[in-house]
Structures are given as C-alpha cells and as structure tokens.
Design a protein around this motif. Sequence first.
Motif, PDB file in Angstrom:
ATOM      1  N   ALA A   1      63.241  60.597 -35.519  1.00 18.56           N
ATOM      2  CA  ALA A   1      62.732  59.680 -36.540  1.00 18.56           C
ATOM      3  C   ALA A   1      63.855  58.938 -37.253  1.00 18.56           C
ATOM      4  O   ALA A   1      63.713  57.767 -37.611  1.00 18.56           O
ATOM      5  CB  ALA A   1      61.891  60.452 -37.551  1.00 18.56           C
ATOM      6  N   ARG A   2      64.985  59.615 -37.444  1.00 19.53           N
ATOM      7  CA  ARG A   2      66.091  58.990 -38.181  1.00 19.53           C
ATOM      8  C   ARG A   2      67.007  58.151 -37.294  1.00 19.53           C
ATOM      9  O   ARG A   2      67.510  57.110 -37.732  1.00 19.53           O
ATOM     10  CB  ARG A   2      66.935  60.069 -38.861  1.00 19.53           C
ATOM     11  N   LEU A   3      67.229  58.595 -36.057  1.00 18.97           N
ATOM     12  CA  LEU A   3      68.284  57.996 -35.236  1.00 18.97           C
ATOM     13  C   LEU A   3      67.772  57.177 -34.050  1.00 18.97           C
ATOM     14  O   LEU A   3      68.540  56.432 -33.440  1.00 18.97           O
ATOM     15  CB  LEU A   3      69.231  59.091 -34.733  1.00 18.97           C
ATOM     16  N   HIS A   4      66.524  57.358 -33.659  1.00 23.00           N
ATOM     17  CA  HIS A   4      65.920  56.561 -32.591  1.00 23.00           C
ATOM     18  C   HIS A   4      66.808  56.503 -31.335  1.00 23.00           C
ATOM     19  O   HIS A   4      67.188  55.414 -30.891  1.00 23.00           O
ATOM     20  CB  HIS A   4      65.637  55.137 -33.078  1.00 23.00           C
ATOM     21  N   PRO A   5      67.151  57.653 -30.785  1.00 23.31           N
ATOM     22  CA  PRO A   5      68.050  57.630 -29.622  1.00 23.31           C
ATOM     23  C   PRO A   5      67.452  56.907 -28.422  1.00 23.31           C
ATOM     24  O   PRO A   5      66.242  56.994 -28.177  1.00 23.31           O
ATOM     25  CB  PRO A   5      68.261  59.117 -29.315  1.00 23.31           C
ATOM     26  N   LYS A   6      68.300  56.194 -27.690  1.00 24.24           N
ATOM     27  CA  LYS A   6      67.872  55.567 -26.443  1.00 24.24           C
ATOM     28  C   LYS A   6      67.849  56.576 -25.313  1.00 24.24           C
ATOM     29  O   LYS A   6      67.085  56.451 -24.358  1.00 24.24           O
ATOM     30  CB  LYS A   6      68.816  54.419 -26.083  1.00 24.24           C
ATOM     31  N   GLN A   7      68.730  57.579 -25.411  1.00 17.81           N
ATOM     32  CA  GLN A   7      68.880  58.549 -24.321  1.00 17.81           C
ATOM     33  C   GLN A   7      69.231  59.894 -24.926  1.00 17.81           C
ATOM     34  O   GLN A   7      69.992  59.986 -25.892  1.00 17.81           O
ATOM     35  CB  GLN A   7      70.000  58.064 -23.403  1.00 17.81           C
ATOM     36  N   LEU A   8      68.660  60.970 -24.359  1.00 17.36           N
ATOM     37  CA  LEU A   8      68.976  62.324 -24.796  1.00 17.36           C
ATOM     38  C   LEU A   8      69.457  63.144 -23.607  1.00 17.36           C
ATOM     39  O   LEU A   8      68.754  63.241 -22.588  1.00 17.36           O
ATOM     40  CB  LEU A   8      67.744  62.996 -25.403  1.00 17.36           C
ATOM     41  N   LEU A   9      70.649  63.710 -23.736  1.00 12.03           N
ATOM     42  CA  LEU A   9      71.159  64.649 -22.744  1.00 12.03           C
ATOM     43  C   LEU A   9      70.783  66.041 -23.232  1.00 12.03           C
ATOM     44  O   LEU A   9      71.298  66.514 -24.245  1.00 12.03           O
ATOM     45  CB  LEU A   9      72.677  64.520 -22.620  1.00 12.03           C
ATOM     46  N   VAL A  10      69.856  66.685 -22.532  1.00 17.42           N
ATOM     47  CA  VAL A  10      69.314  67.978 -22.962  1.00 17.42           C
ATOM     48  C   VAL A  10      69.957  69.072 -22.117  1.00 17.42           C
ATOM     49  O   VAL A  10      69.697  69.178 -20.913  1.00 17.42           O
ATOM     50  CB  VAL A  10      67.782  68.009 -22.831  1.00 17.42           C
ATOM     51  N   TYR A  11      70.781  69.886 -22.757  1.00 16.40           N
ATOM     52  CA  TYR A  11      71.545  70.911 -22.042  1.00 16.40           C
ATOM     53  C   TYR A  11      70.871  72.271 -22.178  1.00 16.40           C
ATOM     54  O   TYR A  11      70.544  72.710 -23.285  1.00 16.40           O
ATOM     55  CB  TYR A  11      72.968  70.991 -22.601  1.00 16.40           C
ATOM     56  N   GLY A  12      70.641  72.928 -21.035  1.00 16.98           N
ATOM     57  CA  GLY A  12      70.096  74.278 -21.063  1.00 16.98           C
ATOM     58  C   GLY A  12      68.716  74.393 -20.447  1.00 16.98           C
ATOM     59  O   GLY A  12      68.124  75.462 -20.449  1.00 16.98           O
ATOM     60  N   GLY A  13      68.194  73.304 -19.930  1.00 19.85           N
ATOM     61  CA  GLY A  13      66.904  73.383 -19.245  1.00 19.85           C
ATOM     62  C   GLY A  13      65.757  72.837 -20.072  1.00 19.85           C
ATOM     63  O   GLY A  13      65.858  72.628 -21.273  1.00 19.85           O
ATOM     64  N   GLU A  14      64.656  72.598 -19.374  1.00 24.72           N
ATOM     65  CA  GLU A  14      63.478  71.999 -20.001  1.00 24.72           C
ATOM     66  C   GLU A  14      62.703  73.014 -20.831  1.00 24.72           C
ATOM     67  O   GLU A  14      62.621  74.188 -20.484  1.00 24.72           O
ATOM     68  CB  GLU A  14      62.547  71.429 -18.929  1.00 24.72           C
ATOM     69  N   VAL A  15      62.150  72.524 -21.926  1.00 29.17           N
ATOM     70  CA  VAL A  15      61.142  73.274 -22.688  1.00 29.17           C
ATOM     71  C   VAL A  15      60.015  72.293 -22.980  1.00 29.17           C
ATOM     72  O   VAL A  15      60.184  71.079 -22.861  1.00 29.17           O
ATOM     73  CB  VAL A  15      61.704  73.847 -24.006  1.00 29.17           C
ATOM     74  N   GLU A  16      58.895  72.825 -23.368  1.00 31.35           N
ATOM     75  CA  GLU A  16      57.734  71.962 -23.601  1.00 31.35           C
ATOM     76  C   GLU A  16      57.936  71.152 -24.870  1.00 31.35           C
ATOM     77  O   GLU A  16      58.076  71.696 -25.968  1.00 31.35           O
ATOM     78  CB  GLU A  16      56.470  72.820 -23.724  1.00 31.35           C
ATOM     79  N   PHE A  17      58.008  69.845 -24.716  1.00 32.89           N
ATOM     80  CA  PHE A  17      58.131  68.942 -25.855  1.00 32.89           C
ATOM     81  C   PHE A  17      57.766  67.543 -25.384  1.00 32.89           C
ATOM     82  O   PHE A  17      58.216  67.098 -24.325  1.00 32.89           O
ATOM     83  CB  PHE A  17      59.560  68.947 -26.407  1.00 32.89           C
ATOM     84  N   ALA A  18      56.966  66.849 -26.174  1.00 37.70           N
ATOM     85  CA  ALA A  18      56.518  65.504 -25.801  1.00 37.70           C
ATOM     86  C   ALA A  18      57.496  64.468 -26.361  1.00 37.70           C
ATOM     87  O   ALA A  18      57.339  63.987 -27.485  1.00 37.70           O
ATOM     88  CB  ALA A  18      55.111  65.253 -26.327  1.00 37.70           C
TER      89      ALA A  18
END
Length: 209
Positions: free
Chosen positions: A171-188
């Motif tokens: 909500a604050r930073l409006h990222p264009k891209q997220l590098l998610v380290y550690g594997g997928e979890v359920e999140f929309a």
Amino acid sequence: MGSQRTISKYNLDYYRPDMVSGDYDMPVIYPTVYKPRRLVGFNQVNVADTSSGIHFYLDDYQFERFWKRPEHYVEKLKSFDCVLTPDFSLYRDMPIAMMVWNVYRSRLLGQMMQRAGLTVVPTVSWADKRSFDFCFDGLPKYSTLSVSTIGIKRSQNAYNLWQRGLLEMIARLHPKQLLVYGGEVEFAYPPDIDVVYYENDNVKRLRSL
C-alpha cells in the motif's frame, strides 16, 4: 562530531544528511527494476558464481562483518550481478530502538552500495505494527523489492504478521516487482506486481551435500 575512531565504528563517514527520509533519518535507496537469475547467500561470497545476486537472508552473525568493514565488502560485491540489502533482524520482542538501528544499518549499507555503482535491490522486513512507523522509510516506490517467506509457515500468527506487513508495504510503496525468497505461500498479490520466487539456496545446498 566525535573522534575518528567513533566515526569509523558507526560508519558516520558514509552518512549523508541530504539523502535521508522519515522521522528517523533513514538513508534513501533509489528505485531500480531488476530480476537476478538466481540468489546466493552472502556467506558464499568467496565461492559463488558472480553471475548470481547476493542475498542476506541469513543469521545476522554471518554478515555483521559487512557492517564492520563496509568498504572491503562493497569492493567484493561489485563482482556480482546485484546485491540485496542486508536483512538485519527485526523481532517483536526487540526494543524499538534496536529495530530502528537495524533498519538504519540496512539502509545505509544499501545506499553505500548504490553510490558505489552496484545494482541494489532493497530487502524489506518488519516486526509487528509498531515497526511500520520506520521500517518502510528510505525505500523506493514503484521499484523492485525483496521479501522472505522463511519461517512464516511455523504458525498462523507468524503468517498473519507477515501478511499484515506485506499488505502495508504494498500500500505504501507500490512495488513493480517482488523477489520472494524462500518459496511460495498462499497470498493474493495484486496482478500488477511481477512476483518472482527463489528457493532457499542454503537448504538446497545442504540437501546436495
């Protein structure tokens, strides 16, 4: 200003009062959009393939040396594809002052690396809601950012805290891209964010031994 030894101990030579934001003078990191092919830990910096990006999703003791000798390690890290900012720990049972200090150190080292010409992807971390007053300061909007999912599957409470912080960050930073380290979890994730997943390379390396 204090003695030169004190200035060096706290890396005050690198602090730029005209490059800060927020109530706590967090050093500012400028936006970049960048996706490394793979990420390896800072603890592998002497043996890793330099086409990799370097992450700090490790126990703090494995990279405190970076804070103690920043110039030395910035030179080493110049060889790599990109570098995530150090993920100094934020725990809910830490005093707020310690949390602010750890966020500050991450931002200052990230800013130093950017000023030295490295491609820098900010790591974003938080504790509970109290940390929201400062943990996003100095971070760029509309940029690539990185978060970790390590440990959030341990309990529903850990997941809830992670989700709350992630929603606040988006909500604050409006990222264009997220590098998610550690594997997928359920999140929309919002559909306009390019989400890139990276396996925990430390676990992968241990499995291969």
